[in-house]
Design an enzyme around this catalytic site. Structure first.
Site, PDB file in Angstrom:
ATOM      1  N   ASP A   1      11.410  13.669   2.782  1.00 27.52           N
ATOM      2  CA  ASP A   1      11.604  13.277   3.895  1.00 27.52           C
ATOM      3  C   ASP A   1      12.965  14.031   4.659  1.00 27.52           C
ATOM      4  O   ASP A   1      12.966  13.874   5.982  1.00 27.52           O
ATOM      5  CB  ASP A   1      12.051  11.714   4.238  1.00 27.52           C
ATOM      6  CG  ASP A   1      13.364  11.072   3.429  1.00 27.52           C
ATOM      7  OD1 ASP A   1      13.921  12.067   2.708  1.00 27.52           O
ATOM      8  OD2 ASP A   1      13.704  10.360   3.675  1.00 27.52           O
ATOM      9  N   SER A   2      13.472  14.799   3.945  1.00 28.83           N
ATOM     10  CA  SER A   2      14.481  15.871   4.381  1.00 28.83           C
ATOM     11  C   SER A   2      13.604  16.749   5.399  1.00 28.83           C
ATOM     12  O   SER A   2      14.332  17.666   5.954  1.00 28.83           O
ATOM     13  CB  SER A   2      15.053  16.658   3.369  1.00 28.83           C
ATOM     14  OG  SER A   2      14.226  17.124   2.190  1.00 28.83           O
TER      15      SER A   2
ATOM     16  N   ASP B   1       7.635  11.574  -0.190  1.00 29.44           N
ATOM     17  CA  ASP B   1       8.750  10.305  -0.068  1.00 29.44           C
ATOM     18  C   ASP B   1       8.439   9.485   0.836  1.00 29.44           C
ATOM     19  O   ASP B   1       7.655   9.732   1.833  1.00 29.44           O
ATOM     20  CB  ASP B   1      10.028  11.125   0.732  1.00 29.44           C
ATOM     21  CG  ASP B   1      11.180  11.325  -0.059  1.00 29.44           C
ATOM     22  OD1 ASP B   1      11.437  10.460  -0.983  1.00 29.44           O
ATOM     23  OD2 ASP B   1      12.200  12.102   0.314  1.00 29.44           O
TER      24      ASP B   1
ATOM     25  N   GLU C   1      13.996   5.463  -1.906  1.00 31.72           N
ATOM     26  CA  GLU C   1      15.562   5.436  -2.266  1.00 31.72           C
ATOM     27  C   GLU C   1      16.215   4.114  -2.462  1.00 31.72           C
ATOM     28  O   GLU C   1      15.675   3.228  -2.091  1.00 31.72           O
ATOM     29  CB  GLU C   1      16.121   6.063  -1.105  1.00 31.72           C
ATOM     30  CG  GLU C   1      15.928   7.673  -0.768  1.00 31.72           C
ATOM     31  CD  GLU C   1      16.533   8.339   0.345  1.00 31.72           C
ATOM     32  OE1 GLU C   1      17.423   7.615   0.849  1.00 31.72           O
ATOM     33  OE2 GLU C   1      16.412   9.472   0.579  1.00 31.72           O
TER      34      GLU C   1
ATOM     35  N   GLU D   1      21.204  12.034  -7.166  1.00 31.50           N
ATOM     36  CA  GLU D   1      21.959  13.132  -6.010  1.00 31.50           C
ATOM     37  C   GLU D   1      23.344  12.926  -5.687  1.00 31.50           C
ATOM     38  O   GLU D   1      23.897  11.891  -5.451  1.00 31.50           O
ATOM     39  CB  GLU D   1      21.166  12.763  -4.808  1.00 31.50           C
ATOM     40  CG  GLU D   1      21.679  13.749  -3.467  1.00 31.50           C
ATOM     41  CD  GLU D   1      20.547  13.941  -2.469  1.00 31.50           C
ATOM     42  OE1 GLU D   1      21.079  14.655  -1.267  1.00 31.50           O
ATOM     43  OE2 GLU D   1      19.629  13.104  -2.289  1.00 31.50           O
TER      44      GLU D   1
END
Length: 372
Positions: free
Chosen positions: A72-73, A111, A171, A239
């Site tokens: 999704d970045s 994602d 996430e 992360e």
């Protein structure tokens, strides 16, 4: 006759014999969870790259990378947003489909974006009304978590059916996220977890801040990773956490960890395609590259140089030269064409065409099939 008899008797043959049993993984074949587990057991690092479109997927595939994450970045790297929050599930599906067309070997992981865990307000209200008929807050919480899990499963199903992904990533480690991960796994979909810095939670985290730098935060990273493993996740991304914290989580888990800004002790590593190639900087890193990112090339410099040269050649009319003007018209057709233009009163157009034909440098042969 004997062949027909053999086929009828095949149903009595053990399945492993009928299908030949598991075969060794070939580099030319699609990477599977079995392949990743084998690498993990052997202590071989797992390679992961985040990419968002067909051209980058082709390059990642050719390089033999194990896992391609459609992150999704993309909201930041491709769409120019300051965070990952604005990207929608439909946006993600568009990127996933493009990547799936370009990569045939790596395991494809999509994602689940921010918002794909929240159900519609009407559905929540309906379930809350049902809950209020029976009990108090505990049942209401149970119903709310169930609603979120339902939507998470729906989103995950779309990732596989419409996006062409092999697995999904989500996430965080809140109860709703753990329940969602478990529900998705129970639906038959592989799930990769993500702890530490979780960009979708920057509203709570106060920005893009590393995690695990205090005792409480470090313990939370490990405990959350364990909870995701218990929920059925096949891997967990760590992360922006200190190396000792990542090492502890990796040791505590039976599944592989994938580090990004988490040191060398993880089971594998992931970087963003654009970052590792030095193509550009994320909007939230306007002046500096992320500290954890190593640039393996300066592709951005090459791109800028090429674009500048193109601009200069167009402005000086040195491009396109004869070498890049491959399509020809015969002299006889030129003459007929000029007459047709003149008959229509397009004398200036006829003069321009005549001058171009006269000054054209005849190099090479025209395209035989008329294709570009």
């Amino acid at each position: 006759m004997l062949r027909r008899l053999a086929r009828r008797l095949m149903s009595n043959v053990p399945e492993s014999t009928v299908y030949g049993g598991p075969k060794p993984q070939s580099p030319a074949h699609r990477v599977t969870l079995t392949h990743l587990r084998q690498k993990h057991r052997r202590g071989q690092p797992i390679t992961v790259v985040t990419a968002y479109d067909y051209p980058s997927a082709v390059h990642v595939d050719s390089a033999g990378i194990d896992v391609l994450l459609v992150g999704d970045s993309a909201a930041m790297v491709v769409h120019g947003h300051d965070t990952t929050l604005p990207i929608t599930l439909d946006d993600m599906l568009l990127h996933c489909r493009a990547v799936a067309r370009g990569a045939s070997r790596p395991l494809l992981v999509g994602d689940l974006p921010f918002g794909s865990y929240e159900s519609s307000a009407s559905q929540v209200r309906l379930l809350l009304k049902k809950a209020l008929l029976f009990a108090g807050k505990v049942l209401i919480l149970t119903f709310s978590i169930r609603v979120l899990a339902w939507q998470a499963v729906d989103s995950a199903v779309r990732m596989l059916k419409e996006g062409g992904m092999d697995a999904i990533k989500l996430e965080g480690g809140a109860p709703s996220r753990i329940s969602a991960a478990k529900a998705i796994v129970e639906a038959g979909i592989a799930v990769m977890g993500h702890v530490g810095l979780t960009p979708q939670a920057i509203s709570i985290l106060g920005g893009f801040r590393p995690q695990g730098k205090t005792v409480a935060s470090a313990v939370k990273v490990v405990e959350t990773a364990l909870a995701l493993q218990d929920a059925g996740c096949f891997s967990v991304v760590l992360e922006c956490v200190p190396a000792p914290v990542a090492a502890a989580a990796t040791s505590a888990l039976d599944i592989p960890t994938i580090g990004i800004g988490a040191g060398p002790f993880c089971s594998g590593q992931v970087l963003v395609y654009h970052d590792l190639l030095g193509m550009l900087q994320h909007p939230h890193h306007a002046k500096v590259t992320p500290k954890f990112c190593k640039k393996y090339a300066q592709v951005g410099d090459v791109i800028n140089k090429a674009l500048t040269e193109y601009k200069e050649e167009v402005e000086t009319r040195s491009f396109p030269s004869a070498a890049y003007t491959p399509y020809r018209i015969s002299e006889a057709d030129v003459e007929s064409f000029l007459k047709e233009l003149e008959n229509r009163g397009l004398n200036e157009a006829a003069s321009a065409a005549a001058a171009a034909a006269e000054n054209e440098v005849m190099t090479g042969k025209p395209s035989a099939d008329g294709n570009c």
